[in-house]
Design a protein around this motif. Sequence first.
Motif, PDB file in Angstrom:
ATOM      1  N   LYS A 164       0.840  -1.205   0.000  1.00 62.18           N
ATOM      2  CA  LYS A 164       0.000   0.000   0.000  1.00 62.18           C
ATOM      3  C   LYS A 164       0.875   1.256   0.000  1.00 62.18           C
ATOM      4  O   LYS A 164       0.598   2.213  -0.715  1.00 62.18           O
ATOM      5  CB  LYS A 164      -0.917  -0.015   1.222  1.00 62.18           C
ATOM      6  N   ARG A 165       1.951   1.236   0.787  1.00 67.08           N
ATOM      7  CA  ARG A 165       2.852   2.400   0.782  1.00 67.08           C
ATOM      8  C   ARG A 165       3.455   2.612  -0.610  1.00 67.08           C
ATOM      9  O   ARG A 165       3.538   3.746  -1.098  1.00 67.08           O
ATOM     10  CB  ARG A 165       3.975   2.220   1.807  1.00 67.08           C
ATOM     11  N   ALA A 166       3.804   1.526  -1.281  1.00 67.92           N
ATOM     12  CA  ALA A 166       4.376   1.637  -2.626  1.00 67.92           C
ATOM     13  C   ALA A 166       3.330   2.203  -3.589  1.00 67.92           C
ATOM     14  O   ALA A 166       3.632   3.076  -4.409  1.00 67.92           O
ATOM     15  CB  ALA A 166       4.868   0.281  -3.105  1.00 67.92           C
ATOM     16  N   ASP A 167       2.085   1.715  -3.475  1.00 69.73           N
ATOM     17  CA  ASP A 167       0.994   2.235  -4.325  1.00 69.73           C
ATOM     18  C   ASP A 167       0.808   3.731  -4.091  1.00 69.73           C
ATOM     19  O   ASP A 167       0.646   4.509  -5.042  1.00 69.73           O
ATOM     20  CB  ASP A 167      -0.331   1.521  -3.991  1.00 69.73           C
ATOM     21  N   ILE A 168       0.836   4.138  -2.825  1.00 69.39           N
ATOM     22  CA  ILE A 168       0.626   5.554  -2.470  1.00 69.39           C
ATOM     23  C   ILE A 168       1.747   6.404  -3.057  1.00 69.39           C
ATOM     24  O   ILE A 168       1.494   7.435  -3.687  1.00 69.39           O
ATOM     25  CB  ILE A 168       0.530   5.730  -0.946  1.00 69.39           C
ATOM     26  N   LEU A 169       2.977   5.955  -2.911  1.00 66.69           N
ATOM     27  CA  LEU A 169       4.108   6.727  -3.456  1.00 66.69           C
ATOM     28  C   LEU A 169       3.994   6.848  -4.971  1.00 66.69           C
ATOM     29  O   LEU A 169       4.149   7.924  -5.551  1.00 66.69           O
ATOM     30  CB  LEU A 169       5.437   6.077  -3.069  1.00 66.69           C
ATOM     31  N   ARG A 170       3.650   5.731  -5.605  1.00 65.58           N
ATOM     32  CA  ARG A 170       3.522   5.730  -7.075  1.00 65.58           C
ATOM     33  C   ARG A 170       2.432   6.721  -7.495  1.00 65.58           C
ATOM     34  O   ARG A 170       2.617   7.532  -8.396  1.00 65.58           O
ATOM     35  CB  ARG A 170       3.175   4.316  -7.555  1.00 65.58           C
ATOM     36  N   GLY A 171       1.336   6.699  -6.789  1.00 63.68           N
ATOM     37  CA  GLY A 171       0.228   7.607  -7.116  1.00 63.68           C
ATOM     38  C   GLY A 171       0.593   9.060  -6.884  1.00 63.68           C
ATOM     39  O   GLY A 171       0.316   9.922  -7.726  1.00 63.68           O
ATOM     40  N   LEU A 172       1.257   9.348  -5.777  1.00 61.15           N
ATOM     41  CA  LEU A 172       1.612  10.742  -5.471  1.00 61.15           C
ATOM     42  C   LEU A 172       2.627  11.279  -6.475  1.00 61.15           C
ATOM     43  O   LEU A 172       2.542  12.440  -6.890  1.00 61.15           O
ATOM     44  CB  LEU A 172       2.169  10.847  -4.046  1.00 61.15           C
TER      45      LEU A 172
END
Length: 310
Positions: A289-297
Amino acid sequence: MNVPKTSAVIGSGTMGPGIAALLARYGSTVRLNDISEEALQRAETACTTASSVLNQLEIPTVPGGSVSYELDLATALTGADLVIEAVPEKLELKKSVLAQIEAAVGAEVIIATNTSGIPISDMAGAMSHPERFIGMHWSNPPHLIPMIEVIRGEQTTAEVEDALVGIVKAFGYEAVIEKEVPGFIENRVLYAIMRECLSLVEQGVATQEDLDTCVKWGIGYKLAVIGPMRLLDMAGLDIYESVSSYLNPDLSNESGISPLVTDLTKQNKLGMKTEDGIYPYGEGDVAAKRADILRGLVTVRKALSEITPV
Ligand SMILES: NC(=O)C1=CN([C@@H]2O[C@H](COP(=O)(O)OP(=O)(O)OC[C@H]3O[C@@H](n4cnc5c(N)ncnc54)[C@H](O)[C@@H]3O)[C@@H](O)[C@H]2O)C=CC1
Ligand SMILES: Cc1ncc(C(=O)O)c(C(=O)O)c1O
């Protein structure tokens, strides 16, 4: 004003490493301090991750920057032109740390606090030189969200505010200068939103998943481009007048802490840091989830920078 040649960041938990990595990217020699050796070890990984995110954003590296990890406060503060305090949001702890910092630096050194919303003047009371003390509120993740709130205390000088605004702009961020109110702007608005969201989930109006979907696409997406004040003009102030006449009295006016949150914190379910909170997290879910969030941001930051350059 340029990015300080030498900076110190006191507290290397969620916020410290990203702040340090960004300052180092712009050429500052940054010393990251913590009382916990484990936190400093985790900080090295966090700084590496933050640096790779800055690479994805194609932020150029200014030569000469570095981050070192110092358990000893005096060593971390040696030669610092700027000190950023990022210890836990506890007033008495912050006052104690600020006193230790003041004892180790000259009266001309700017000391900035990353407090989420404690009034600057409440912290400055016991300081020897409150004129150089100022609020510098970064948003999480600090190396990605390119806006910092700059807040003077009652005794902070205009020269210190000008100097800090110059530093913030030197590393390409928006500096929002504000009057001193609890929570400043960002967290007053964020916490009003979160209060209503938590109330809606507590009432069973929507699940946390459906609420997040609605707010991300219906509000977050729009406000990222338009801003709430401009949105008022776009919707029409007459519409706002009609809707708020019946809706404002019905919004949550909870003055305490959400029962949903206190129920979870009593069980030490603090969110990603305990792998259970508003959402449950299975094996590997938090990292994913942290990786998804970073990718999205990163993706959204790049897109927004094309239309509203930071
Ligand atoms: N977490 C967030 O989303 C944001 C937090 N902030 C604010 O930034 C500050 C730091 O927050 P976080 O990084 O989330 O806290 P955190 O709890 O993740 O990290 C704080 C760090 O400070 C260290 N520490 C405690 N006492 C210390 C001392 N005397 N000297 C040096 N280090 C010490 C702890 O060991 C810990 O590693 C707080 O004021 C918080 O409100 C601001 C923006 C966003
Ligand atoms: C829940 C929450 N609380 C405080 C802050 C802050 O800005 O201080 C944030 C944030 O996003 O940075 C936050 O999410």
